[in-house]
Every structure is written in C-alpha cells, then in structure tokens.
Scaffold this motif. Structure first.
Motif, PDB file in Angstrom:
ATOM      1  N   LYS A  62       0.283  20.731  10.263  1.00 17.62           N
ATOM      2  CA  LYS A  62       1.588  20.004  10.115  1.00 17.62           C
ATOM      3  C   LYS A  62       1.407  19.115  12.116  1.00 17.62           C
ATOM      4  O   LYS A  62       1.957  18.310  11.758  1.00 17.62           O
ATOM      5  CB  LYS A  62       2.518  21.209  10.872  1.00 17.62           C
ATOM      6  CG  LYS A  62       2.703  22.178   9.217  1.00 17.62           C
ATOM      7  CD  LYS A  62       3.599  22.751  10.041  1.00 17.62           C
ATOM      8  CE  LYS A  62       3.582  23.820   8.226  1.00 17.62           C
ATOM      9  NZ  LYS A  62       4.405  24.679   8.443  1.00 17.62           N
ATOM     10  N   SER A  65      -0.192  15.775  11.463  1.00 19.74           N
ATOM     11  CA  SER A  65       0.656  14.205   9.854  1.00 19.74           C
ATOM     12  C   SER A  65       2.240  14.561  11.374  1.00 19.74           C
ATOM     13  O   SER A  65       2.087  13.222  10.854  1.00 19.74           O
ATOM     14  CB  SER A  65       0.508  15.612   9.008  1.00 19.74           C
ATOM     15  OG  SER A  65       2.211  16.556   8.952  1.00 19.74           O
ATOM     16  N   GLU A  66       2.308  15.024  11.922  1.00 18.09           N
ATOM     17  CA  GLU A  66       3.787  15.102  12.768  1.00 18.09           C
ATOM     18  C   GLU A  66       4.053  13.776  13.434  1.00 18.09           C
ATOM     19  O   GLU A  66       4.415  12.838  13.571  1.00 18.09           O
ATOM     20  CB  GLU A  66       5.028  15.898  12.782  1.00 18.09           C
ATOM     21  CG  GLU A  66       5.006  16.294  11.679  1.00 18.09           C
ATOM     22  CD  GLU A  66       5.559  17.720  11.457  1.00 18.09           C
ATOM     23  OE1 GLU A  66       5.771  18.759  12.504  1.00 18.09           O
ATOM     24  OE2 GLU A  66       6.062  18.674  10.484  1.00 18.09           O
ATOM     25  N   GLN A  71      -5.311   7.121  12.299  1.00 20.51           N
ATOM     26  CA  GLN A  71      -6.182   7.730  11.399  1.00 20.51           C
ATOM     27  C   GLN A  71      -6.827   8.834  11.349  1.00 20.51           C
ATOM     28  O   GLN A  71      -7.494   8.935  12.858  1.00 20.51           O
ATOM     29  CB  GLN A  71      -6.804   6.503  10.606  1.00 20.51           C
ATOM     30  CG  GLN A  71      -7.575   6.863   9.335  1.00 20.51           C
ATOM     31  CD  GLN A  71      -8.649   6.259   8.667  1.00 20.51           C
ATOM     32  OE1 GLN A  71      -8.666   4.882   8.968  1.00 20.51           O
ATOM     33  NE2 GLN A  71      -9.126   5.604   7.503  1.00 20.51           N
ATOM     34  N   LYS A  82      -7.114  21.119   2.722  1.00 20.70           N
ATOM     35  CA  LYS A  82      -7.172  20.845   1.500  1.00 20.70           C
ATOM     36  C   LYS A  82      -5.465  21.237   0.621  1.00 20.70           C
ATOM     37  O   LYS A  82      -4.883  21.170   1.503  1.00 20.70           O
ATOM     38  CB  LYS A  82      -8.027  20.810   0.424  1.00 20.70           C
ATOM     39  CG  LYS A  82      -7.578  19.318  -0.999  1.00 20.70           C
ATOM     40  CD  LYS A  82      -8.212  18.905  -1.640  1.00 20.70           C
ATOM     41  CE  LYS A  82      -8.466  19.251  -2.744  1.00 20.70           C
ATOM     42  NZ  LYS A  82      -8.196  19.766  -4.231  1.00 20.70           N
ATOM     43  N   LEU A  85      -2.509  21.360   3.190  1.00 15.66           N
ATOM     44  CA  LEU A  85      -1.911  20.322   3.538  1.00 15.66           C
ATOM     45  C   LEU A  85      -1.354  19.777   1.634  1.00 15.66           C
ATOM     46  O   LEU A  85       0.076  18.927   2.037  1.00 15.66           O
ATOM     47  CB  LEU A  85      -3.265  18.287   3.508  1.00 15.66           C
ATOM     48  CG  LEU A  85      -3.890  18.644   4.728  1.00 15.66           C
ATOM     49  CD1 LEU A  85      -4.937  17.565   4.346  1.00 15.66           C
ATOM     50  CD2 LEU A  85      -2.700  18.410   5.701  1.00 15.66           C
ATOM     51  N   THR A  86      -2.246  19.700   1.146  1.00 14.90           N
ATOM     52  CA  THR A  86      -1.096  20.082   0.078  1.00 14.90           C
ATOM     53  C   THR A  86      -0.110  21.412  -0.611  1.00 14.90           C
ATOM     54  O   THR A  86       0.645  20.701  -0.861  1.00 14.90           O
ATOM     55  CB  THR A  86      -2.006  20.246  -2.038  1.00 14.90           C
ATOM     56  OG1 THR A  86      -3.379  19.584  -1.752  1.00 14.90           O
ATOM     57  CG2 THR A  86      -1.516  20.161  -2.896  1.00 14.90           C
ATOM     58  N   ASN A  89       2.596  19.380   1.179  1.00 10.44           N
ATOM     59  CA  ASN A  89       3.404  18.030   1.174  1.00 10.44           C
ATOM     60  C   ASN A  89       3.282  17.210   1.875  1.00 10.44           C
ATOM     61  O   ASN A  89       3.891  16.671   2.208  1.00 10.44           O
ATOM     62  CB  ASN A  89       5.158  17.909   0.471  1.00 10.44           C
ATOM     63  CG  ASN A  89       5.322  19.178  -0.806  1.00 10.44           C
ATOM     64  OD1 ASN A  89       4.259  18.776  -2.297  1.00 10.44           O
ATOM     65  ND2 ASN A  89       5.975  18.985  -1.018  1.00 10.44           N
ATOM     66  N   ILE A  90       1.680  17.253   2.483  1.00 13.69           N
ATOM     67  CA  ILE A  90       1.144  15.834   3.772  1.00 13.69           C
ATOM     68  C   ILE A  90       0.652  15.478   2.733  1.00 13.69           C
ATOM     69  O   ILE A  90      -0.260  15.543   2.043  1.00 13.69           O
ATOM     70  CB  ILE A  90       0.863  17.266   5.119  1.00 13.69           C
ATOM     71  CG1 ILE A  90       1.809  18.261   5.270  1.00 13.69           C
ATOM     72  CG2 ILE A  90       0.338  15.676   5.945  1.00 13.69           C
ATOM     73  CD1 ILE A  90       0.801  19.275   6.429  1.00 13.69           C
ATOM     74  N   HIS A  91       0.773  14.130   3.555  1.00 14.36           N
ATOM     75  CA  HIS A  91      -0.075  13.169   2.480  1.00 14.36           C
ATOM     76  C   HIS A  91      -0.933  12.655   2.910  1.00 14.36           C
ATOM     77  O   HIS A  91      -1.750  13.291   4.391  1.00 14.36           O
ATOM     78  CB  HIS A  91       0.568  11.635   2.587  1.00 14.36           C
ATOM     79  CG  HIS A  91      -0.056  10.933   1.713  1.00 14.36           C
ATOM     80  ND1 HIS A  91      -0.389  10.823   0.313  1.00 14.36           N
ATOM     81  CD2 HIS A  91      -1.287   9.652   2.830  1.00 14.36           C
ATOM     82  CE1 HIS A  91      -1.276   9.524   0.492  1.00 14.36           C
ATOM     83  NE2 HIS A  91      -1.830   9.252   1.867  1.00 14.36           N
ATOM     84  N   TYR A  92      -2.475  12.742   2.437  1.00 12.33           N
ATOM     85  CA  TYR A  92      -4.258  13.183   2.325  1.00 12.33           C
ATOM     86  C   TYR A  92      -4.490  11.999   0.986  1.00 12.33           C
ATOM     87  O   TYR A  92      -4.339  12.346  -0.040  1.00 12.33           O
ATOM     88  CB  TYR A  92      -4.379  13.863   2.839  1.00 12.33           C
ATOM     89  CG  TYR A  92      -4.416  14.993   1.856  1.00 12.33           C
ATOM     90  CD1 TYR A  92      -6.017  14.685   0.954  1.00 12.33           C
ATOM     91  CD2 TYR A  92      -3.557  15.527   1.260  1.00 12.33           C
ATOM     92  CE1 TYR A  92      -5.587  16.419   0.385  1.00 12.33           C
ATOM     93  CE2 TYR A  92      -3.971  16.683   0.076  1.00 12.33           C
ATOM     94  CZ  TYR A  92      -4.645  17.189  -0.136  1.00 12.33           C
ATOM     95  OH  TYR A  92      -5.215  17.682  -1.232  1.00 12.33           O
ATOM     96  N   ASN A  93      -5.834  11.529   1.873  1.00 18.57           N
ATOM     97  CA  ASN A  93      -6.792  11.235   0.566  1.00 18.57           C
ATOM     98  C   ASN A  93      -7.408  11.691   0.834  1.00 18.57           C
ATOM     99  O   ASN A  93      -8.145  12.189   1.624  1.00 18.57           O
ATOM    100  CB  ASN A  93      -6.794   9.081   1.153  1.00 18.57           C
ATOM    101  CG  ASN A  93      -6.054   8.893   0.668  1.00 18.57           C
ATOM    102  OD1 ASN A  93      -5.147   8.317  -0.061  1.00 18.57           O
ATOM    103  ND2 ASN A  93      -5.510   7.515   2.063  1.00 18.57           N
TER     104      ASN A  93
END
Length: 97
Positions: A62, A65-66, A71, A82, A85-86, A89-93
C-alpha cells in the motif's frame, strides 16, 4: 545499525527479526534513491518481501503504491504480492517469466 525504541532505548539490529531487518534496509534503500536522484528511476526488488508477514507485506505494498511514484519491479517466486495487490485494488502489471 541500531534502532531506537519508543522508550528511548537503543537495540542492535541483530536482536530484531529478519522481517524487521529487511524492512529497515528497504526504508534505507528508498531514502537513498530519493537523495541521489531527482529522476524517477525504476526500483527493482528481488524477493525483498520473503520474510515479511502478511500484514507487513500488505502495508508495504500500500505504501509503495500510494507514496512512491517510481516504476517498481518486483521479482518473486510466490503469489502473495499479486494476491494482496488484487485484493486491495492496486493497479499492477503481472508478467510470468
């Protein structure tokens, strides 16, 4: 490296858990990145969270991401990152190598 406790007492880093030590070194690395470059250089973390418990991992993901605008590339052999993050609701590739 020594850590100051809330009561003002200092504790040697070798008295701390591996997860806490890893967390200290990550904080140190992130602060160094901020100091040495004004550019948004990529941050590469290879199994940086292996000894984090679930709550510590959730908190650091968190935070990253905030608060970190660079990158961030995370290499890991688990799906814990993973999943969190899912769930958060944290955006990731996600890339499988």
């Amino acid at each position: 490296l020594k850590v100051e406790k809330e009561n003002g007492e200092y504790v040697s880093v070798d008295k701390l858990s591996v997860g806490t030590i890893d967390q200290l070194y990550l904080a140190f690395r992130l602060s160094i990145i901020k100091e040495i470059s004004e550019e948004k250089i990529p941050i590469i973390l290879d199994e940086a969270f292996a000894y984090y418990d679930e709550k510590r991992l959730e908190n650091i993901l968190k935070y990253l991401s905030e608060k970190i605008n660079n990158q961030i590339i995370i290499f890991t052999c688990s799906h814990r990152e993973k999943d969190i993050l899912t769930q958060e609701n944290i955006h990731y590739n996600f890339v499988t190598i």
